[in-house]
Design an enzyme around this catalytic site. Structure first.
Site, short mmCIF file in Angstrom:
data_model
loop_
_atom_site.label_atom_id
_atom_site.label_comp_id
_atom_site.label_asym_id
_atom_site.label_seq_id
_atom_site.Cartn_x
_atom_site.Cartn_y
_atom_site.Cartn_z
N TYR A 141 0.82 -1.21 0.00
CA TYR A 141 0.00 0.00 0.00
C TYR A 141 0.85 1.26 0.00
O TYR A 141 0.37 2.34 -0.37
CB TYR A 141 -0.93 0.03 1.21
CG TYR A 141 -2.03 -1.01 1.21
CD1 TYR A 141 -2.26 -1.81 0.10
CD2 TYR A 141 -2.83 -1.19 2.32
CE1 TYR A 141 -3.27 -2.76 0.10
CE2 TYR A 141 -3.85 -2.14 2.34
CZ TYR A 141 -4.06 -2.93 1.22
OH TYR A 141 -5.05 -3.86 1.23
N LYS A 191 3.68 -15.43 3.13
CA LYS A 191 3.72 -16.20 1.89
C LYS A 191 5.19 -16.51 1.59
O LYS A 191 5.73 -16.18 0.53
CB LYS A 191 3.06 -15.41 0.75
CG LYS A 191 2.80 -16.22 -0.53
CD LYS A 191 1.80 -17.35 -0.33
CE LYS A 191 1.52 -18.05 -1.68
NZ LYS A 191 0.68 -19.25 -1.50
N ASP A 223 -2.80 -18.34 2.20
CA ASP A 223 -3.92 -19.03 1.57
C ASP A 223 -4.51 -20.08 2.52
O ASP A 223 -5.73 -20.24 2.60
CB ASP A 223 -3.51 -19.66 0.23
CG ASP A 223 -2.10 -20.23 0.23
OD1 ASP A 223 -1.41 -20.14 1.25
OD2 ASP A 223 -1.68 -20.74 -0.82
N ASP A 247 -5.53 -6.86 5.96
CA ASP A 247 -6.74 -6.19 5.47
C ASP A 247 -7.76 -7.23 5.02
O ASP A 247 -8.94 -7.19 5.40
CB ASP A 247 -6.36 -5.25 4.32
CG ASP A 247 -7.48 -4.32 3.91
OD1 ASP A 247 -8.56 -4.36 4.53
OD2 ASP A 247 -7.28 -3.56 2.95
N ASP A 251 -11.27 -8.82 7.34
CA ASP A 251 -12.60 -8.70 6.75
C ASP A 251 -13.26 -10.07 6.63
O ASP A 251 -14.46 -10.23 6.87
CB ASP A 251 -12.54 -8.02 5.39
CG ASP A 251 -12.42 -6.51 5.48
OD1 ASP A 251 -12.19 -6.01 6.60
OD2 ASP A 251 -12.51 -5.84 4.44
#
Length: 370
Positions: A141, A191, A223, A247, A251
């Site tokens: 970001y 990851k 994942d 993020d 959610d």
């Protein structure tokens, strides 16, 4: 106690839900003899419309002069096609940088009265208590360069994922410190089988774990983490991860409570005031219709009382009042189901506020939920 709170309602339902948090804080002030002073600033799309920038300098100054910041939400389709640097979300990213808000704490709790609002079976979600710790000022970001580009004669785009060792260290250490006061387990999400930043992340996690021998560290690929949050969320205590993964996963975890509207958060810094906000968006489809769920914002205010102001009893009172109102069957539309008492935003706020002000009832509720 006397505290100054900067309020940044933002866009969409932001004003409606922050009004709820303010009303509840005022009730707490009256009930427990505190004074909370509220000052308002612009951020996001409304700041673009008024000031020509998503984060005016006066808003930054207001926040830095305050003891805590309460934020609603930013963005909306109205500003989808403006220049990137003027998009409302840039105001959110910039306030994080300006206040050095390096970590976002996102609790996910089980509400027994809302079990039927979740698509997951009760036995999967019962008694869930997960705390996600999301790195907030690094990663993709904020990485540079970010640009539209040409490669081999074909148009493309570039975003940079970068982390410094210090950025990783401070958020992971925070996760371990929090886990040491809870169930003493940290799950680090990365990851590392693909990304070099994740391999550095994992190395740093292993080093910091040696400072907390009482806390168990486990690594999980992002994942698999996405699957396990739905399949077996009870395995998690404190989950720490980089910006974008956090993020998305937080959610996803909101499905446990049945709605994003229930989820609070606290953004913490090393020096400046902390920022509190619900994790939901601006919900432009229901903005201004008195339909939004204010509980995420109200529970963010409870986090403010506990984390920034050290007012544990007052925070307990807000949380107990929310539980009591939900147990009594009151529901906004996002968590409504057959047989409940469907209410508006303001009606939900009034019910929670009245419960806080009812001294005798509140003492009984707190004993029940303690």
């Amino acid at each position: 106690m006397e505290k100054r709170i900067a309020v940044l309602p933002g866009d969409g339902i932001g004003k409606e839900v922050t009004n709820g948090a303010i009303a509840v804080l005022q009730a707490v002030g009256e009930r427990f003899n505190h004074q909370f002073h509220f000052s308002f600033g612009r951020i996001g799309g409304n700041a673009v419309d008024t000031d020509g920038t998503p984060l005016p300098d006066e808003t930054i100054a207001l926040c830095k002069e305050s003891d805590a910041v309460l934020l609603g939400a930013v963005g909306g389709p109205k500003w989808d096609n403006i220049a990137v640097e003027l998009r409302p979300e840039q105001g959110l990213l910039k306030i994080r940088k300006e206040l050095e808000l390096y970590g976002n704490l996102r609790p996910t709790l089980y509400y027994g009265s809302l079990a039927d609002a979740s698509p997951l079976r009760k036995e999967i979600i019962e008694d869930i208590d997960i705390l996600m710790v999301r790195e907030l000022t690094g990663g993709i970001y904020f990485g540079t360069p970010r640009e539209r580009t040409m490669r081999d004669g074909e148009p493309g785009a570039l975003d940079t994922l970068y982390y410094s060792r210090r950025e990783i260290e401070r958020v992971i250490r925070t996760a371990f410190e929090l886990a040491s006061t809870r169930r003493k387990k940290v799950t680090s999400v990365d990851k590392a089988n693909v990304l070099e930043t994740s391999r550095l992340w994992r190395e740093v996690a292993e080093e910091i774990a040696k400072e907390f021998p009482e806390v168990t560290l486990e690594h999980i690929l992002v994942d698999n983490a996405a699957m396990q949050i739905i399949r077996n969320p009870k395995q998690f205590d404190v989950v720490v991860t980089e910006n974008m993964f956090g993020d998305i996963l937080s959610d996803e975890a909101s499905v446990i409570t049945g709605s994003l509207g229930m989820q609070p958060s606290a953004s913490i810094s090393e020096n400046g005031p902390y920022l509190y906000e619900p994790i939901h968006g601006t919900a432009p489809d229901i903005a201004g219709q008195n339909l939004a769920n204010p509980i995420g914002a109200i529970m963010s205010a409870a986090m403010m009382l506990r984390v920034s102001f050290g007012l544990t009893e007052e925070a307990d009172a807000v949380e107990a009042a929310v539980n009591q109102v939900l147990d009594s069957g009151y529901r906004t539309g996002d968590i409504a189901f057959e047989g409940c008492k469907r209410v508006s935003t303001t009606e939900m706020i009034d019910e929670i506020k009245a419960t806080i002000m009812d001294t005798d009832a509140l003492l009984k509720i707190q004993n029940c939920y303690s």
